[in-house]
Design a protein around this motif. Structure first.
Motif, PDB file in Angstrom:
ATOM      1  N   PRO A 295       0.870  -1.367  -0.514  1.00 28.08           N
ATOM      2  CA  PRO A 295      -0.277   0.207   0.269  1.00 28.08           C
ATOM      3  C   PRO A 295       0.558   1.418   0.296  1.00 28.08           C
ATOM      4  CG  PRO A 295      -0.765  -2.010   1.804  1.00 28.08           C
ATOM      5  CD  PRO A 295       0.685  -1.971   0.932  1.00 28.08           C
ATOM      6  N   VAL A 296       0.763   2.010  -0.568  1.00 26.63           N
ATOM      7  CA  VAL A 296       1.223   3.239  -0.818  1.00 26.63           C
ATOM      8  C   VAL A 296       0.409   4.943  -1.211  1.00 26.63           C
ATOM      9  CG1 VAL A 296       2.805   4.443  -3.014  1.00 26.63           C
ATOM     10  CG2 VAL A 296       3.340   2.220  -2.063  1.00 26.63           C
ATOM     11  N   TYR A 297       0.877   5.954  -0.332  1.00 27.84           N
ATOM     12  CA  TYR A 297       0.370   7.295  -1.225  1.00 27.84           C
ATOM     13  C   TYR A 297       1.687   8.233  -1.071  1.00 27.84           C
ATOM     14  CZ  TYR A 297      -1.417  11.864  -0.550  1.00 27.84           C
ATOM     15  OH  TYR A 297      -2.584  12.369  -0.579  1.00 27.84           O
ATOM     16  N   ILE A 298       1.306   8.765  -2.500  1.00 30.72           N
ATOM     17  CA  ILE A 298       1.724   9.780  -3.025  1.00 30.72           C
ATOM     18  C   ILE A 298       1.895  10.906  -2.605  1.00 30.72           C
ATOM     19  CG2 ILE A 298       3.957  10.256  -4.577  1.00 30.72           C
ATOM     20  CD1 ILE A 298       3.538   7.003  -5.661  1.00 30.72           C
ATOM     21  N   HIS A 299       2.108  11.679  -2.092  1.00 24.00           N
ATOM     22  CA  HIS A 299       1.759  13.076  -2.133  1.00 24.00           C
ATOM     23  C   HIS A 299       2.239  13.709  -3.598  1.00 24.00           C
ATOM     24  CE1 HIS A 299      -0.197  16.433   0.143  1.00 24.00           C
ATOM     25  NE2 HIS A 299       0.734  16.998   0.117  1.00 24.00           N
ATOM     26  N   ALA A 300       1.273  14.553  -4.346  1.00 24.46           N
ATOM     27  CA  ALA A 300       1.838  15.258  -5.015  1.00 24.46           C
ATOM     28  C   ALA A 300       0.843  16.047  -5.542  1.00 24.46           C
ATOM     29  CB  ALA A 300       2.070  13.973  -6.515  1.00 24.46           C
ATOM     30  N   PRO A 301       0.789  17.710  -4.329  1.00 30.48           N
ATOM     31  CA  PRO A 301      -0.417  18.165  -4.383  1.00 30.48           C
ATOM     32  C   PRO A 301      -0.474  18.874  -6.078  1.00 30.48           C
ATOM     33  CG  PRO A 301       1.207  19.145  -2.870  1.00 30.48           C
ATOM     34  CD  PRO A 301       1.406  16.996  -3.617  1.00 30.48           C
ATOM     35  N   LYS A 302       0.768  19.071  -6.147  1.00 30.40           N
ATOM     36  CA  LYS A 302       0.832  20.172  -8.165  1.00 30.40           C
ATOM     37  C   LYS A 302       0.252  19.702  -9.496  1.00 30.40           C
ATOM     38  CE  LYS A 302       5.175  22.538  -5.954  1.00 30.40           C
ATOM     39  NZ  LYS A 302       6.538  22.666  -6.777  1.00 30.40           N
ATOM     40  N   GLU A 303       0.710  18.315  -9.018  1.00 29.78           N
ATOM     41  CA  GLU A 303      -0.230  16.968  -9.998  1.00 29.78           C
ATOM     42  C   GLU A 303      -1.849  17.520 -10.286  1.00 29.78           C
ATOM     43  OE1 GLU A 303       3.006  13.908 -10.085  1.00 29.78           O
ATOM     44  OE2 GLU A 303       1.031  14.096  -9.560  1.00 29.78           O
ATOM     45  N   ASP A 304      -2.237  18.115  -9.409  1.00 34.17           N
ATOM     46  CA  ASP A 304      -3.519  18.137  -9.181  1.00 34.17           C
ATOM     47  C   ASP A 304      -4.417  19.641 -10.067  1.00 34.17           C
ATOM     48  OD1 ASP A 304      -4.793  15.936  -7.500  1.00 34.17           O
ATOM     49  OD2 ASP A 304      -4.073  17.651  -5.792  1.00 34.17           O
ATOM     50  N   ALA A 305      -2.870  20.236 -10.304  1.00 33.66           N
ATOM     51  CA  ALA A 305      -3.235  21.649 -11.139  1.00 33.66           C
ATOM     52  C   ALA A 305      -4.284  22.320 -10.639  1.00 33.66           C
ATOM     53  CB  ALA A 305      -3.572  21.324 -12.926  1.00 33.66           C
ATOM     54  N   GLY A 306      -5.293  22.955 -11.220  1.00 32.28           N
ATOM     55  CA  GLY A 306      -5.907  24.077 -10.574  1.00 32.28           C
ATOM     56  C   GLY A 306      -7.432  23.318  -8.982  1.00 32.28           C
ATOM     57  N   TRP A 307      -6.965  22.284  -9.199  1.00 25.99           N
ATOM     58  CA  TRP A 307      -7.775  21.528  -7.916  1.00 25.99           C
ATOM     59  C   TRP A 307      -6.882  21.141  -6.456  1.00 25.99           C
ATOM     60  CZ3 TRP A 307     -13.037  19.151  -9.429  1.00 25.99           C
ATOM     61  CH2 TRP A 307     -13.028  19.967 -10.863  1.00 25.99           C
ATOM     62  N   ARG A 308      -6.108  22.030  -6.703  1.00 26.47           N
ATOM     63  CA  ARG A 308      -5.355  21.974  -5.626  1.00 26.47           C
ATOM     64  C   ARG A 308      -5.910  22.036  -3.897  1.00 26.47           C
ATOM     65  NH1 ARG A 308      -3.177  20.698  -1.088  1.00 26.47           N
ATOM     66  NH2 ARG A 308      -0.798  21.412  -0.332  1.00 26.47           N
ATOM     67  N   PRO A 309      -6.094  21.313  -3.805  1.00 22.52           N
ATOM     68  CA  PRO A 309      -7.346  21.152  -2.235  1.00 22.52           C
ATOM     69  C   PRO A 309      -6.829  21.788  -0.702  1.00 22.52           C
ATOM     70  CG  PRO A 309      -6.591  18.927  -2.235  1.00 22.52           C
ATOM     71  CD  PRO A 309      -5.394  19.475  -3.267  1.00 22.52           C
ATOM     72  N   GLY A 310      -7.375  22.726  -0.234  1.00 19.71           N
ATOM     73  CA  GLY A 310      -7.447  24.126   1.043  1.00 19.71           C
ATOM     74  C   GLY A 310      -6.772  23.313   2.095  1.00 19.71           C
ATOM     75  N   GLY A 311      -6.635  23.841   3.004  1.00 19.42           N
ATOM     76  CA  GLY A 311      -5.991  23.385   4.540  1.00 19.42           C
ATOM     77  C   GLY A 311      -6.891  22.881   4.855  1.00 19.42           C
ATOM     78  N   ALA A 312      -8.458  22.582   4.654  1.00 22.88           N
ATOM     79  CA  ALA A 312      -9.283  22.129   5.868  1.00 22.88           C
ATOM     80  C   ALA A 312      -8.930  20.975   5.274  1.00 22.88           C
ATOM     81  CB  ALA A 312     -10.241  22.344   5.967  1.00 22.88           C
ATOM     82  N   SER A 313      -8.870  20.088   3.744  1.00 23.99           N
ATOM     83  CA  SER A 313      -9.093  19.318   3.410  1.00 23.99           C
ATOM     84  C   SER A 313      -8.102  18.653   3.599  1.00 23.99           C
ATOM     85  CB  SER A 313      -9.241  19.133   1.276  1.00 23.99           C
ATOM     86  OG  SER A 313      -9.519  18.364   1.047  1.00 23.99           O
ATOM     87  N   ASP A 314      -6.621  19.247   3.475  1.00 30.01           N
ATOM     88  CA  ASP A 314      -5.255  18.619   4.251  1.00 30.01           C
ATOM     89  C   ASP A 314      -5.628  18.160   5.674  1.00 30.01           C
ATOM     90  OD1 ASP A 314      -4.083  18.895   1.345  1.00 30.01           O
ATOM     91  OD2 ASP A 314      -3.170  20.615   2.179  1.00 30.01           O
ATOM     92  N   ALA A 315      -6.051  18.654   6.775  1.00 30.07           N
ATOM     93  CA  ALA A 315      -6.245  18.432   7.339  1.00 30.07           C
ATOM     94  C   ALA A 315      -6.732  17.476   7.974  1.00 30.07           C
ATOM     95  CB  ALA A 315      -7.017  19.937   8.270  1.00 30.07           C
ATOM     96  N   TRP A 316      -8.104  17.204   6.852  1.00 29.27           N
ATOM     97  CA  TRP A 316      -9.052  16.305   6.907  1.00 29.27           C
ATOM     98  C   TRP A 316      -7.708  14.933   6.517  1.00 29.27           C
ATOM     99  CZ3 TRP A 316     -13.648  14.905   8.400  1.00 29.27           C
ATOM    100  CH2 TRP A 316     -14.354  13.833   8.396  1.00 29.27           C
ATOM    101  N   LEU A 317      -7.166  14.685   5.496  1.00 33.26           N
ATOM    102  CA  LEU A 317      -6.657  14.031   4.838  1.00 33.26           C
ATOM    103  C   LEU A 317      -5.081  13.966   5.798  1.00 33.26           C
ATOM    104  CD1 LEU A 317      -5.062  12.632   2.397  1.00 33.26           C
ATOM    105  CD2 LEU A 317      -3.693  14.606   1.433  1.00 33.26           C
ATOM    106  N   ASP A 318      -4.640  15.022   6.416  1.00 39.03           N
ATOM    107  CA  ASP A 318      -3.569  13.806   7.267  1.00 39.03           C
ATOM    108  C   ASP A 318      -4.104  12.612   8.113  1.00 39.03           C
ATOM    109  OD1 ASP A 318      -1.012  15.202   9.031  1.00 39.03           O
ATOM    110  OD2 ASP A 318      -2.490  14.511  10.640  1.00 39.03           O
ATOM    111  N   CYS A 319      -5.506  13.345   9.277  1.00 40.30           N
ATOM    112  CA  CYS A 319      -5.909  12.170   9.915  1.00 40.30           C
ATOM    113  C   CYS A 319      -6.352  10.478   9.550  1.00 40.30           C
ATOM    114  CB  CYS A 319      -7.294  13.140  10.285  1.00 40.30           C
ATOM    115  SG  CYS A 319      -6.894  14.386  11.667  1.00 40.30           S
ATOM    116  N   SER A 320      -6.758  11.353   7.612  1.00 41.59           N
ATOM    117  CA  SER A 320      -6.971   9.946   6.890  1.00 41.59           C
ATOM    118  C   SER A 320      -5.832   9.121   6.872  1.00 41.59           C
ATOM    119  CB  SER A 320      -7.835   9.778   6.619  1.00 41.59           C
ATOM    120  OG  SER A 320      -8.352   9.196   5.483  1.00 41.59           O
ATOM    121  N   LEU A 321      -4.925   9.317   6.594  1.00 44.48           N
ATOM    122  CA  LEU A 321      -3.237   8.682   6.529  1.00 44.48           C
ATOM    123  C   LEU A 321      -3.203   7.892   7.833  1.00 44.48           C
ATOM    124  CD1 LEU A 321      -1.969  11.138   4.337  1.00 44.48           C
ATOM    125  CD2 LEU A 321      -2.916   8.635   3.603  1.00 44.48           C
TER     126      LEU A 321
END
Length: 344
Positions: free
Chosen positions: A32-58
């Motif tokens: 199982p692998v997670y790769i953090h590549a926010p630049k590849e989301d282009a204009g869909w880069r998540p905001g701070g609240a979404s990132d905070a949730w991702l931190d907990c979910s990982l």
């Protein structure tokens, strides 16, 4: 045993997990692998609240994997380069992932799939997020829908063929030892702690998603059609973030509702919840077939719609929940304190 990389993105769960299941069923040791590549989301880069949730979910996902004998490997950087490095390090013969549907992500995934296949690696992708794939629902003329009601009439008929979700594996083989970044290294949480109150209301991760779903089934689903419109009641499922991060799948929800013996009047409420999941399906359908609608109106008649210039003071009052209009201020304060706002 040969191993396969299971590239996890917004499918952070172990139940109803097609990519993981594919690795297991074909005799691979899943990595199982997670790769953090926010630049590849282009204009869909998540905001701070979404990132905070991702931190907990990982963190929650890694915990569940370790209970079962596996673990999450985290890397950061260009996705293709990271995957190639991981393939070289562990000798993976295959890479499996579950599909995403945003325009930039689809393009990236297509490039990665072809590049890895050219490298001689087995690569496959699966549907883990939708009840119906966007291309599987078409008009009689073979074109995509633009109106919800006929779309859902077609899509809901396909639900009769929906396969039941799979359970999370009780154990997993231990993958090769790979270097992994700690979640902290991704810097997803702000040091200011502005999100601290969120976690009084939410528990990110698969267990938290299931607990919220169970509460909805126990209390709110039998009144859903009426109570969902009441911001003063806990009448909605509250699953939006859990669904977004793939901590629970819509297929799990639909299957669970099928298994319950509702009274006829209660079944109508449950069916209405499934219809609301249909709006989620429809939004992905539109984005897939009309990717320009992320920036341009689907109906060109709205191109000339006149927008008022914002008044800075009024804008600030709205953002801070101090307009003096109770329902508006309540919603904005709810959003600030919990990260969520009732849709009414």
């Amino acid at each position: 045993m040969a191993c396969a990389i299971v590239w996890l993105r917004r499918d952070l769960r172990l139940a109803d997990q097609p990519a993981l299941n594919a690795a297991i069923e074909r005799g691979f040791v899943p990595v199982p692998v997670y790769i953090h590549a926010p630049k590849e989301d282009a204009g869909w880069r998540p905001g701070g609240a979404s990132d905070a949730w991702l931190d907990c979910s990982l963190r929650a996902l890694d915990h569940e994997l370790r209970i079962r004998g596996s673990q999450l490997t985290i890397r950061a950087g260009a996705s293709l380069a990271c995957l190639r490095a991981l393939i070289a390090e562990c000798g993976a013969q295959a890479v499996f992932w579950n599909r995403l549907y945003e325009p930039a992500t689809r393009t990236r995934d297509g490039v990665i799939k072809q590049a890895l296949r050219d490298d001689g690696v087995l690569v496959e992708s699966f549907n883990a997020a939708q009840l119906c794939e966007p291309w599987s629902v078409q008009t009689g003329q073979g074109t995509p829908y633009k109106v919800f009601t006929p779309f859902w009439r077609n899509a809901s008929a396909q639900l009769e063929m929906l396969a039941p979700p799979t359970a999370a594996p009780l154990s997993l083989p231990k993958p090769s030892a790979l270097t992994s970044l700690p979640v902290d290294a991704l810097k997803l949480r702000s040091r200011l702690g502005w999100d601290s109150e969120f976690w009084n209301h939410w528990t990110p991760g698969e267990a938290g998603a299931q607990a919220r779903w169970d509460r909805f089934l126990d209390v709110a689903v039998v009144r859903y059609h009426d109570d969902r419109n009441r911001p003063d009641l806990a009448g909605t499922s509250g699953l939006s973030a859990h669904l977004h991060f793939g901590e629970i799948s819509p297929r799990q929800c639909v299957h669970a509702l099928r298994e319950i013996e509702f009274a006829p009047s209660q079944r109508a409420h449950a069916d209405h919840f499934v219809r609301e999941l249909g709006w989620r399906e429809f939004s992905v359908h539109l984005l897939y077939h009309f990717p320009h609608t992320a920036e341009v109106d689907l109906n060109p008649k709205f191109d000339a719609f006149g927008w008022a210039e914002p008044d800075p003071d009024l804008l600030s009052a709205w953002q801070q929940g101090r307009t003096g209009i109770p329902i508006i201020d309540a919603g904005m304060r709810e959003l600030w304190r919990s990260g969520w706002m009732h849709n009414r």
